[in-house]
Design an enzyme around this catalytic site. Structure first.
Site, PDB file in Angstrom:
ATOM      1  N   TYR A 200      -4.528  29.956  -7.695  1.00  0.00           N
ATOM      2  CA  TYR A 200      -4.840  28.910  -8.684  1.00  0.00           C
ATOM      3  C   TYR A 200      -5.472  29.608  -9.896  1.00  0.00           C
ATOM      4  CZ  TYR A 200      -6.865  24.584 -10.486  1.00  0.00           C
ATOM      5  OH  TYR A 200      -7.196  23.517 -11.283  1.00  0.00           O
ATOM      6  N   GLY A 202      -8.006  29.596 -11.810  1.00  0.00           N
ATOM      7  CA  GLY A 202      -9.423  30.009 -11.877  1.00  0.00           C
ATOM      8  C   GLY A 202      -9.838  31.003 -10.819  1.00  0.00           C
ATOM      9  N   LYS A 203      -8.942  31.371  -9.919  1.00  0.00           N
ATOM     10  CA  LYS A 203      -9.311  32.301  -8.853  1.00  0.00           C
ATOM     11  C   LYS A 203      -9.470  33.718  -9.413  1.00  0.00           C
ATOM     12  CE  LYS A 203      -9.058  29.472  -5.253  1.00  0.00           C
ATOM     13  NZ  LYS A 203      -9.372  28.136  -5.769  1.00  0.00           N
ATOM     14  N   ASN A 204     -10.055  34.625  -8.621  1.00  0.00           N
ATOM     15  CA  ASN A 204     -10.290  35.997  -9.111  1.00  0.00           C
ATOM     16  C   ASN A 204      -8.984  36.639  -9.574  1.00  0.00           C
ATOM     17  OD1 ASN A 204     -12.705  35.237  -7.963  1.00  0.00           O
ATOM     18  ND2 ASN A 204     -13.209  37.320  -7.278  1.00  0.00           N
TER      19      ASN A 204
END
Ligand SMILES: Cc1ncc(COP(=O)(O)O)c(C=O)c1O
Length: 397
Positions: A200, A202-204
């Site tokens: 997704y 916003g993930k790292n």
């Protein structure tokens, strides 16, 4: 007398907001590579699965230390595909934590199995191995530990419990790309039977839309997941089972391939910022106004989120009051998660009531996620810390 309007340069400057995560800054730092990667997919019209997905799957497997990685549409379906391909379904129980995003439990429900929740370890906020052991019944087939906030759960303990009781382990590493357990990367062979990831945005490691993956050491399992995710087909129009349309798309794969070489540096920046938060907040922690979330001893987390716990009144200021003060100060903090899953209306049918998991409930009342992202500046972090210390009554401590 009419006041003369102030010119732009005379107007008092309000400090810019500090976002929880800054995807625009990240894009600005790599836009050339990203734009070229997307153009390449369009030029080759390789939109769904195809060469870009295969390339990313191979890069992701190598990065994780896994024999196989299968890309899919998102991190929710990644868990469902892993469970289904492991043969888990109706009549089976799967143990997981009540303190996670609802996707963890949704996917167990969609696989047809029964989610069984077990209490968290209050030090790490991750699923407790002891509580998991106590929740095992003859119908238990799998454990789904979640690497909450980017910090792996006690995977050694879960492997041991699973091996002792003949269970499977599917690690939900949606938040933990690049983390490690006992020196082995999350998703590497030999830790869980399958490890699932979300990409997704916003993930790292985030795509520019939805994307996910499953890693495993088992070639047959990888093959089953691949087929299930692609209409259950063995060949173009031969379907040996009813599957899903849950494939990784080409543009997302190309974006992920373009970003992957930066992941370690981004995670290192997150760790540095987390360490700096630890140092700057140590006084408030000592005074009992805040509590930090610990890592399990063998875990090396990647701080997808940096979470502190705010003591409730009368000992502390209370999380919701602190959250409101931070917002007033232009700091975008978050709460992960304000309602534990056993108290979510959608999961009322599981039959847990208020008080079923007191530690998870307490964490839901106290957890506060502070801004953290690789390009965060120390000046931004100082603003967060100053506003937080003022809000909890620890300024000048
Ligand atoms: C712990 C956890 N599991 C699963 C998911 C689901 O991932 P996705 O949004 O890619 O479906 C998420 C996403 O936020 C998550 O945080």
């Amino acid at each position: 007398m009419t006041a003369t309007p102030l010119t732009a340069s005379e107007r008092p400057r309000t400090a810019e907001k500090v976002p929880l995560v800054d995807l625009s800054a990240e894009y600005a730092s790599i836009n050339g590579e990203i734009d070229a990667a997307i153009q390449d997919v369009i030029a080759r019209t390789a939109f769904v699965r195809g060469p870009f997905a295969r390339a990313f799957e191979s890069q992701w497997a190598t990065y994780c230390g896994a024999s196989h990685a299968v890309g899919c549409a998102n991190g929710t379906v990644a868990i469902e595909l892993a469970l289904r391909a492991l043969g888990i379904g109706p009549g089976d129980e799967v143990i997981t934590t009540p303190l996670t995003f609802i996707a963890t439990v949704e996917s167990i429900v969609h696989a047809g199995a029964t989610p069984v929740l077990a209490e968290i370890d209050p030090r790490t906020c991750n699923l407790s191995p002891e509580a998991t052991k106590a929740a095992i019944t003859p119908r238990t087939k799998a454990i789904v530990p979640v690497a909450l906030y980017g910090q792996p759960a006690d995977m050694g303990a879960f492997r041991h419990i699973a091996d002792t009781h003949g269970l499977l382990v599917v690690e939900d590493s949606a938040q933990a790309q690049g983390a490690a357990w006992a020196g082995r990367r999350t998703g590497s062979d030999g830790v869980a039977d399958a490890t699932t990831f979300s990409f997704y945005p916003g993930k790292n490691l985030g795509a520019y839309g939805d994307a996910g993956a499953v890693t495993t050491a088992d070639p047959a399992l990888a093959d089953r997941i691949l087929r299930l995710s692609d209409h259950g087909r063995a060949e173009k129009y031969t379907h040996d089972q009813v599957g899903f349309n849950s494939r990784l798309d080409g543009i997302q794969a190309a974006v992920l391939s373009a970003k992957l070489p930066r992941l370690d540096a981004w995670n290192a920046a997150r760790r540095r910022l987390a360490q700096r938060y630890d140092t700057l907040l140590a006084g408030a922690v000592q005074r009992g106004l805040l509590r930090t979330v610990e890592q399990a001893p063998d875990a090396r987390g990647v701080y997808h989120l940096y979470v502190v716990r705010v003591a409730a009144p009368p000992a502390g200021a209370g999380r919701d009051a602190v959250l409101a003060s931070l917002r007033d100060a232009g700091i975008e903090a978050g709460v992960h998660y304000p309602v534990p899953l056993h108290l979510q209306p959608a999961l009322a049918h599981l039959g847990y009531g208020d008080g079923a998991f007191p530690e998870a409930e307490r964490a839901s009342r106290e957890a506060l996620s502070l801004p953290i992202f690789p390009l965060m500046t120390e000046a931004q972090q100082d603003r967060v810390v100053a506003a937080l210390l003022a809000a909890v009554g620890a300024s000048g401590a």
